[in-house]
Design an enzyme around this catalytic site. Structure first.
Site, mmCIF file in Angstrom:
data_model
loop_
_atom_site.group_PDB
_atom_site.id
_atom_site.type_symbol
_atom_site.label_atom_id
_atom_site.label_comp_id
_atom_site.label_asym_id
_atom_site.label_seq_id
_atom_site.Cartn_x
_atom_site.Cartn_y
_atom_site.Cartn_z
ATOM 1 N N TRP A 75 34.142 54.483 39.981
ATOM 2 C CA TRP A 75 33.051 53.532 40.220
ATOM 3 C C TRP A 75 32.476 53.953 41.559
ATOM 4 O O TRP A 75 33.100 53.748 42.611
ATOM 5 C CB TRP A 75 33.588 52.103 40.268
ATOM 6 C CG TRP A 75 32.533 51.048 40.343
ATOM 7 C CD1 TRP A 75 31.914 50.434 39.290
ATOM 8 C CD2 TRP A 75 32.001 50.440 41.518
ATOM 9 N NE1 TRP A 75 31.022 49.503 39.748
ATOM 10 C CE2 TRP A 75 31.048 49.485 41.110
ATOM 11 C CE3 TRP A 75 32.209 50.627 42.883
ATOM 12 C CZ2 TRP A 75 30.321 48.705 42.017
ATOM 13 C CZ3 TRP A 75 31.492 49.851 43.784
ATOM 14 C CH2 TRP A 75 30.559 48.902 43.343
ATOM 15 N N GLU A 488 25.636 39.460 32.785
ATOM 16 C CA GLU A 488 26.418 40.661 33.079
ATOM 17 C C GLU A 488 26.570 41.572 31.862
ATOM 18 O O GLU A 488 26.704 42.775 32.024
ATOM 19 C CB GLU A 488 27.765 40.337 33.725
ATOM 20 C CG GLU A 488 28.763 39.615 32.868
ATOM 21 C CD GLU A 488 30.040 39.232 33.641
ATOM 22 O OE1 GLU A 488 30.349 39.817 34.679
ATOM 23 O OE2 GLU A 488 30.739 38.310 33.171
ATOM 24 N N LYS A 603 35.857 45.926 36.702
ATOM 25 C CA LYS A 603 36.625 44.708 36.528
ATOM 26 C C LYS A 603 37.393 44.326 37.777
ATOM 27 O O LYS A 603 37.513 43.165 38.117
ATOM 28 C CB LYS A 603 37.600 44.887 35.361
ATOM 29 C CG LYS A 603 38.308 43.591 35.047
ATOM 30 C CD LYS A 603 38.802 43.557 33.648
ATOM 31 C CE LYS A 603 39.279 42.179 33.284
ATOM 32 N NZ LYS A 603 38.197 41.206 33.139
HETATM 33 C C1 G6P Z 1 34.737 41.323 39.042
HETATM 34 C C2 G6P Z 1 34.893 41.017 37.567
HETATM 35 C C3 G6P Z 1 34.751 39.526 37.332
HETATM 36 C C4 G6P Z 1 35.759 38.762 38.165
HETATM 37 C C5 G6P Z 1 35.640 39.123 39.647
HETATM 38 C C6 G6P Z 1 36.832 38.585 40.436
HETATM 39 O O1 G6P Z 1 33.442 41.090 39.442
HETATM 40 O O2 G6P Z 1 33.931 41.730 36.808
HETATM 41 O O3 G6P Z 1 34.966 39.241 35.959
HETATM 42 O O4 G6P Z 1 35.563 37.397 38.004
HETATM 43 O O5 G6P Z 1 35.660 40.542 39.825
HETATM 44 O O6 G6P Z 1 37.992 39.226 39.964
HETATM 45 P P1 G6P Z 1 39.431 38.621 40.027
HETATM 46 O O7 G6P Z 1 40.304 39.690 39.450
HETATM 47 O O8 G6P Z 1 39.723 38.374 41.490
HETATM 48 O O9 G6P Z 1 39.468 37.358 39.239
#
Ligand code: G6P
Length: 608
Positions: A75, A488, A603
């Site tokens: 990424w 998204e 993610k």
């Molecule tokens: C990324 C993911 C989201 C998620 C966020 C926080 O942006 O695409 O789906 O809600 O990170 O991630 P976490 O693992 O801390 O819940």
């Protein structure tokens, strides 16, 4: 953010590394690469685009011989996602290959230093300095070279290192990012997370920041920052291979939506014993708990949206002030947090960089930290004072579904538990709420069954260029998540508003082309929502209403209707999210989007 994997064993490494990358692709998917030891040299193949492109270039790994190697899915942070900027990166003499997850903050100074010493750079990445530093420090002792290199780096760096002169030997380093070791029979691995290893080994070692590991096919040694060998315990992973595969669904996202009844049950059921909530791992007495004068919930993305729902539910049941703060904001704003603060940290991965930083900041100020986390053994779980695992199983699709709904379930358990501890609800209400929690998994299933027509609604509305989601109270917090899901994965511009706020500016954007999704599951506020629906209809907007099952009043107000099963309105966000997830999914599918791997996203966001 970025996935790394390493393998050393007796069989060809590249196909195993590619399989690991496929499972880590949710961490980043703009380019990928693999490097292996062969015939006293390093052979490397890189490709911009997905891991599948790398697989095509290497015949699924078959064209790369060698039993020891490293691989990476990227990424991009420094430099565009080109073949050249893809990892691994090689030293000038081609003897070292490096994969990296994180950001080396002092890379510019290191690059200038190395350039002045005659090293030439091939890429624009921060990572390449590591390969040159290894060459610079190597004097026949790889461990020493890795340690000296790591000591020069600032920022976050999880590294995998391969050296042409050290057959079968790998090194990896962890600093501010996830890294685990996998123990096989006659083979060993490192990887960004356990999903890369399911199907090969269930025995893993979780590394801490500042630790380094040396892997050969027969042995793993872990060292601290000073190079002293330390002993580590081996954990047994309970997830199995089916959990990390699509199981007949077209996309992981749909599989994970459908898994929600079971996932929510896994969060709730083990904590309901004999009609009472028992939060193993968070066993404060009423007296200990009452020292908290306030609760702060911090998180990022959807986990933050879950925290917003949590605020409404906890304040309503416990009458304790709750503040919800984005982790990326909290960490930099000198927060008013101390020993009287309970900090609830919500994270699916347990590895989000900003969330970790906010946790550390508040812990240093004396806050007690309760983490709500899915991934067992993750950094946030290890840093917290107590953990409530959501037990959702691995979530692979980038857009979270069961991760979010299980976070809500954990927050509900906490809220009811705390309300009873603090004496804010009587026995009758406690029992009623326990029954509601017990019924939640079945409600999620009902939410799926009630909304099979959503596919046709998506066909009707997928050409919208912008949409608005409105709701009040908990429905507002749910609207934020419903809107995020849509944007998204479908790239349709979407905004969520507290329904009463729309008229303070945003209503200027409403015209006869717009679809407004109106969440009306807070029954006490139904009439207020009807007024807001009327306001947008008067400007020509079309309305997709989301109402409790059987509430026929919605037919008079909305053009199309989604339903959420009836139940305790405080817990409505779980079941009302299901039709919104399905709506986002089918809209994105209609539009031909890459649902599991939306553009620009990752993610697990392990950089700031
Ligand atoms: C990324 C993911 C989201 C998620 C966020 C926080 O942006 O695409 O789906 O809600 O990170 O991630 P976490 O693992 O801390 O819940």
């Amino acid at each position: 953010m970025c996935g790394i994997v390493g393998f050393t064993g007796q069989v060809q490494a590249a196909p195993i590394l590619l399989e690991g990358l496929r499972r880590l692709e949710y961490r980043g998917y703009d380019s990928a690469g693999v490097a292996v030891q062969h015939g006293g040299a390093i052979e490397m193949v890189k490709a911009s685009g997905t891991v599948e492109r790398l697989a095509e270039k290497t015949a699924g790994g078959a064209s790369l011989p060698g039993e020891c190697g490293i691989a990476h899915t990227r990424w991009a942070t420094h430099g565009a996602p080109t073949d050249t900027n893809a990892h691994p990166h090689l030293s000038g003499d081609g003897r070292f290959a490096v994969v990296h997850n994180g950001i080396i903050e002092n890379y510019a100074a290191l690059r200038a230093e190395l350039l002045s010493e005659g090293y030439a750079f091939a890429s624009e990445t921060d990572t390449e300095v590591v390969a040159h530093l290894l060459e610079h420090y190597y004097d026949g002792n790889l461990k020493r070279a890795v340690m000296r290199t790591a000591a020069r780096l600032e920022g976050s760096y999880v590294l995998g290192v391969l050296c042409a002169d050290e057959p079968g030997r790998l090194f990896c380093v962890k600093e501010a990012g996830p890294l685990i070791l996998g123990l096989g029979v006659g083979e060993n691995y490192f990887a960004s997370d356990v999903t890369a290893l399911v199907g090969r080994t269930k025995n893993v070692i979780y590394l801490e920041d500042g630790e380094m590991a040396e892997l050969t096919p027969e042995n793993i040694s872990v060292y601290d920052r000073t190079g002293r060998e330390i002993s580590k315990s081996v954990s047994h992973v309970v997830w199995d291979i089916e959990a990390a595969e699509k199981g007949g669904y077209e996309h992981f996202m749909m599989k994970e939506i459908m898994e929600q009844p079971r996932a929510v049950k896994s969060t709730i059921e083990p904590r309901l014993r004999n009609g009472r909530i028992e939060l193993e791992g968070f066993e404060l007495t009423a007296e200990e708990f009452s020292r908290f004068s306030r609760i702060v919930i911090t998180a990022c993305g959807s986990a933050y949206h879950a925290g917003m729902v949590g605020k409404y539910v906890i304040e309503s049941l416990c009458r304790v002030p709750v503040e919800t703060d984005l982790a990326s904001e909290l960490r930099y704003r000198d927060p008013i947090v101390g020993p009287d603060t309970l900090l609830i940290v919500v994270s699916q991965s347990g590895e989000t960089a900003d969330t970790i930083a906010a946790l550390r900041e508040c812990k240093a100020r004396g806050a007690y930290v309760l983490a709500i986390v899915n991934v067992v053994g993750s950094t946030i779980a290890r840093l917290a004072d107590s953990v409530l695992y959501t037990h959702a199983g691995p979530e692979i699709a980038v857009a979270t579904t069961k991760g979010y709904t299980t976070q809500l379930a954990a927050l509900y358990l906490f809220a009811v538990w705390a309300a009873e501890k603090l004496g804010r609800i009587d026995d009758a209400r406690y029992n009623e709420l326990i029954a509601e929690l017990d019924a939640l998994p079945a409600r999620v299933q009902r939410a799926i069954d009630l909304n099979l027509h959503v596919q046709y609604l998506a066909e009707r509305w997928h050409e919208q260029r912008a949409m608005f989601f409105i709701g009040r109270n908990i429905d507002y917090a749910a609207a934020l998540e419903g809107s995020l899901k849509l944007k998204e994965i479908s790239y349709i511009h979407s905004e969520a508003y507290a329904a009463g706020e729309l008229k303070h500016g945003t209503i200027a954007l409403i015209d006869e082309k717009r679809l407004v999704v109106a969440l009306c599951c807070q029954t006490a506020l139904f009439d207020k929502m009807v007024s807001n629906i009327q306001e947008v209809k008067a400007r020509g907007a079309k309305v997709l209403g989301l109402a409790p099952e059987g509430d026929r009043r919605i037919f008079a107000e909305a053009d199309d209707v989604l339903f959420a099963p009836r139940g305790e309105p405080l817990f409505a966000a779980v079941s009302e999210m299901v039709p919104l997830q399905l709506f986002a999914y089918y809209v994105a599918r209609e539009n031909g989007c890459d649902i599991d791997k939306p553009r620009n996203l990752a993610k697990s966001v392990t950089v700031e």
